[in-house]
Design a protein around this motif. Structure first.
Motif, PDB file in Angstrom:
ATOM      1  N   GLU A  10       0.851  -1.180   0.000  1.00 18.21           N
ATOM      2  CA  GLU A  10       0.000   0.000   0.000  1.00 18.21           C
ATOM      3  C   GLU A  10       0.890   1.235   0.000  1.00 18.21           C
ATOM      4  N   LEU A  11       0.590   2.178  -0.872  1.00 17.37           N
ATOM      5  CA  LEU A  11       1.339   3.427  -0.942  1.00 17.37           C
ATOM      6  C   LEU A  11       0.467   4.553  -0.422  1.00 17.37           C
ATOM      7  N   ILE A  12       0.979   5.275   0.560  1.00 20.77           N
ATOM      8  CA  ILE A  12       0.252   6.402   1.138  1.00 20.77           C
ATOM      9  C   ILE A  12       1.134   7.634   0.986  1.00 20.77           C
ATOM     10  N   ALA A  13       0.636   8.647   0.292  1.00 18.69           N
ATOM     11  CA  ALA A  13       1.397   9.880   0.096  1.00 18.69           C
ATOM     12  C   ALA A  13       1.393  10.688   1.389  1.00 18.69           C
ATOM     13  N   VAL A  14       2.588  11.096   1.793  1.00 15.23           N
ATOM     14  CA  VAL A  14       2.772  11.847   3.039  1.00 15.23           C
ATOM     15  C   VAL A  14       3.547  13.117   2.723  1.00 15.23           C
ATOM     16  N   ASN A  15       3.143  14.228   3.305  1.00 16.81           N
ATOM     17  CA  ASN A  15       3.886  15.474   3.158  1.00 16.81           C
ATOM     18  C   ASN A  15       5.161  15.364   3.994  1.00 16.81           C
ATOM     19  N   PRO A  16       6.346  15.404   3.362  1.00 17.99           N
ATOM     20  CA  PRO A  16       7.585  15.217   4.111  1.00 17.99           C
ATOM     21  C   PRO A  16       8.115  16.486   4.790  1.00 17.99           C
ATOM     22  N   CYS A  26      10.374  12.679  20.749  1.00 19.03           N
ATOM     23  CA  CYS A  26       9.474  13.553  21.515  1.00 19.03           C
ATOM     24  C   CYS A  26       8.610  14.453  20.631  1.00 19.03           C
ATOM     25  N   LEU A  27       8.838  14.431  19.318  1.00 22.78           N
ATOM     26  CA  LEU A  27       8.081  15.181  18.306  1.00 22.78           C
ATOM     27  C   LEU A  27       8.330  16.689  18.331  1.00 22.78           C
ATOM     28  N   HIS A  28       9.382  17.124  19.028  1.00 28.05           N
ATOM     29  CA  HIS A  28       9.750  18.544  19.016  1.00 28.05           C
ATOM     30  C   HIS A  28      10.297  18.887  17.632  1.00 28.05           C
ATOM     31  N   CYS A  29       9.762  19.951  17.028  1.00 26.43           N
ATOM     32  CA  CYS A  29      10.185  20.376  15.698  1.00 26.43           C
ATOM     33  C   CYS A  29      10.868  21.732  15.788  1.00 26.43           C
ATOM     34  N   ALA A  30      12.123  21.785  15.334  1.00 28.44           N
ATOM     35  CA  ALA A  30      12.869  23.042  15.327  1.00 28.44           C
ATOM     36  C   ALA A  30      14.032  22.921  14.353  1.00 28.44           C
ATOM     37  N   LYS A  31      14.344  24.024  13.669  1.00 25.83           N
ATOM     38  CA  LYS A  31      15.484  23.991  12.756  1.00 25.83           C
ATOM     39  C   LYS A  31      16.786  23.754  13.522  1.00 25.83           C
ATOM     40  N   ILE A  57      11.244   7.531  10.046  1.00 27.04           N
ATOM     41  CA  ILE A  57      10.368   7.151  11.158  1.00 27.04           C
ATOM     42  C   ILE A  57       9.166   8.088  11.218  1.00 27.04           C
ATOM     43  N   ASN A  58       9.411   9.380  11.049  1.00 27.77           N
ATOM     44  CA  ASN A  58       8.309  10.351  11.085  1.00 27.77           C
ATOM     45  C   ASN A  58       7.370  10.180   9.901  1.00 27.77           C
ATOM     46  N   ILE A  59       7.907   9.861   8.725  1.00 31.36           N
ATOM     47  CA  ILE A  59       7.070   9.639   7.545  1.00 31.36           C
ATOM     48  C   ILE A  59       6.230   8.383   7.731  1.00 31.36           C
ATOM     49  N   LEU A  60       6.827   7.323   8.267  1.00 27.85           N
ATOM     50  CA  LEU A  60       6.065   6.100   8.548  1.00 27.85           C
ATOM     51  C   LEU A  60       4.944   6.393   9.538  1.00 27.85           C
ATOM     52  N   ARG A  61       5.255   7.122  10.602  1.00 26.47           N
ATOM     53  CA  ARG A  61       4.242   7.467  11.607  1.00 26.47           C
ATOM     54  C   ARG A  61       3.081   8.233  10.960  1.00 26.47           C
ATOM     55  N   ALA A  62       3.405   9.200  10.095  1.00 27.44           N
ATOM     56  CA  ALA A  62       2.369   9.998   9.426  1.00 27.44           C
ATOM     57  C   ALA A  62       1.532   9.134   8.490  1.00 27.44           C
ATOM     58  N   GLY A  63       2.175   8.238   7.757  1.00 29.47           N
ATOM     59  CA  GLY A  63       1.446   7.349   6.850  1.00 29.47           C
ATOM     60  C   GLY A  63       0.500   6.426   7.592  1.00 29.47           C
ATOM     61  N   ALA A  65      -0.853   7.010  10.480  1.00 28.54           N
ATOM     62  CA  ALA A  65      -1.944   7.836  11.009  1.00 28.54           C
ATOM     63  C   ALA A  65      -2.973   8.118   9.909  1.00 28.54           C
ATOM     64  N   LEU A  66      -2.506   8.402   8.705  1.00 32.28           N
ATOM     65  CA  LEU A  66      -3.429   8.634   7.588  1.00 32.28           C
ATOM     66  C   LEU A  66      -4.231   7.384   7.261  1.00 32.28           C
ATOM     67  N   ARG A  67      -3.568   6.223   7.326  1.00 33.56           N
ATOM     68  CA  ARG A  67      -4.269   4.975   7.048  1.00 33.56           C
ATOM     69  C   ARG A  67      -5.334   4.701   8.099  1.00 33.56           C
ATOM     70  N   ARG A  68      -5.000   4.932   9.373  1.00 36.00           N
ATOM     71  CA  ARG A  68      -5.997   4.741  10.439  1.00 36.00           C
ATOM     72  C   ARG A  68      -7.182   5.681  10.257  1.00 36.00           C
ATOM     73  N   ALA A  69      -6.903   6.929   9.898  1.00 34.89           N
ATOM     74  CA  ALA A  69      -7.977   7.907   9.700  1.00 34.89           C
ATOM     75  C   ALA A  69      -8.867   7.513   8.529  1.00 34.89           C
ATOM     76  N   ALA A  70      -8.275   7.016   7.459  1.00 31.06           N
ATOM     77  CA  ALA A  70      -9.058   6.610   6.303  1.00 31.06           C
ATOM     78  C   ALA A  70      -9.949   5.411   6.626  1.00 31.06           C
ATOM     79  N   LYS A  71      -9.420   4.479   7.415  1.00 28.93           N
ATOM     80  CA  LYS A  71     -10.215   3.299   7.785  1.00 28.93           C
ATOM     81  C   LYS A  71     -11.325   3.653   8.751  1.00 28.93           C
ATOM     82  N   ALA A  72     -11.116   4.673   9.593  1.00 31.95           N
ATOM     83  CA  ALA A  72     -12.114   5.089  10.572  1.00 31.95           C
ATOM     84  C   ALA A  72     -13.256   5.873   9.912  1.00 31.95           C
ATOM     85  N   ALA A  73     -12.959   6.472   8.765  1.00 29.64           N
ATOM     86  CA  ALA A  73     -13.978   7.313   8.083  1.00 29.64           C
ATOM     87  C   ALA A  73     -15.005   6.490   7.351  1.00 29.64           C
TER      88      ALA A  73
END
Length: 73
Positions: A10-16, A26-31, A57-63, A65-73
């Motif tokens: 399955e291919l899920i497009a994720v904004n990188p 910890c998901l802290h985002c900073a340059k 790892i972050n792209i996998l996590r996002a993908g 999450a998108l798959r779970r959201a699509a299945k829940a909808a």
């Protein structure tokens, strides 16, 4: 996409955007988390990882999450 489907994958497009600046622990985002091209060093939790591995790892996590959201909808 066709290669993934033909392989039974399955291919899920994720904004990188910012995936290599976001700490996979910890998901802290900073340059400031990216002082070099190759390394992520989180300024909050101190997690150190190769920037590309961290981003993957972050792209996998996002993908997932998108798959779970699509299945829940």
């Amino acid at each position: 996409m066709r290669k993934a489907e033909s392989a039974g994958r399955e291919l899920i497009a994720v904004n990188p955007a910012n995936t290599s600046r976001t700490c996979a622990r910890c998901l802290h985002c900073a340059k400031e988390n990216r002082l070099t091209q190759a390394e992520l060093r989180c300024t909050v939790c101190g997690h150190v990882a190769h920037a590309d591995v961290n981003a993957a790892i972050n792209i996998l996590r996002a993908g997932l999450a998108l798959r779970r959201a699509a299945k829940a909808a």
